[in-house]
Design a protein around this motif. Sequence first.
Motif, short mmCIF file in Angstrom:
data_model
loop_
_atom_site.label_atom_id
_atom_site.label_comp_id
_atom_site.label_asym_id
_atom_site.label_seq_id
_atom_site.Cartn_x
_atom_site.Cartn_y
_atom_site.Cartn_z
N TYR A 1 0.83 -1.21 0.00
CA TYR A 1 0.00 0.00 0.00
C TYR A 1 0.87 1.26 0.00
CZ TYR A 1 -3.55 3.39 1.29
OH TYR A 1 -4.39 4.49 1.30
N LEU B 1 -3.38 5.36 6.96
CA LEU B 1 -3.28 3.90 7.09
C LEU B 1 -3.11 3.54 8.56
CD1 LEU B 1 -2.84 0.99 6.04
CD2 LEU B 1 -0.42 1.57 5.75
N ARG C 1 -7.74 3.55 5.52
CA ARG C 1 -7.52 2.13 5.36
C ARG C 1 -7.06 1.50 6.67
NH1 ARG C 1 -6.77 -0.58 0.04
NH2 ARG C 1 -7.94 1.26 -0.54
#
Length: 250
Positions: free
Chosen positions: A23, A200, A235
């Motif tokens: 990611y 994240l 996320r």
Amino acid sequence: MAGRGHVAVSADLEALGQAAAAYVAERSAEAVAARGRFTVALSGGSTPPWLYRALVAPPWSERVDWLRWHVFLGDERLVPADDERSNVGLARRELLDHVPVPRDQVYPPPVEAGAPDAVARAYEARLRAVFARLAAPVPRFDLILLGLGSDGHTASLFPGMPALEVRDRLVVASPPGSLPPPVDRVTFTLPLLDAARAVLFLVAGQDKAATVRRVLDGDADLPASRVRPRDGDLRWLLDRQAAADLATTA
Ligand code: 6PG
């Protein structure tokens, strides 16, 4: 779970590190292609090293354009960088000492600047200056990495503390929280977190399972629940243990 971001579960910590590295590499490539740089804020804690160790090894170490990285810390404990509790110390040992990010593109909070509030103000000024030089007047990180404490804290935003309500600062001081280590800290505020292009969360361990569930259910008492990027990707990467309580709600 709509609105709480995208959630993915990895089998174990190593797989979590790999998923996170993929990611990060993707966000880095996108940012470099679009804006010629990648602005990222790292976090401390025991989970990020799994990401860092994945990033310093192939294939990620070779795919990432390290020279374009500009690295900040989303929170820091006010200890010298060579103290084992230092978040930038951890980032250096596990990541930055192993990849060619230019040293002058790593911006740790100036812990030597004095009292916690002075450190926070100096870091905010530094951050604004760097983003101004990068022609981005409103500090908008390409990626902010966060963790989750079992008390629901994230960065150094602890439950019930005034730092959580600050709207007019980007970085503030945060007194020792309920969890160790008991040291003063500085932390990004919610407005800065929410301005990011991507956030994240990396969360692992059985002791986080109930908290993960509460956050993803939107329990507003928990600081992590209040991170809601206005126009960015949110996320969650969890290991199986941290996701254990989610299965029952699926
Ligand atoms: C810090 C961290 C903190 C951390 C969480 C989760 O400086 O303490 O930035 O917010 O991310 O406590 O830590 P773990 O990864 O150890 O669970």
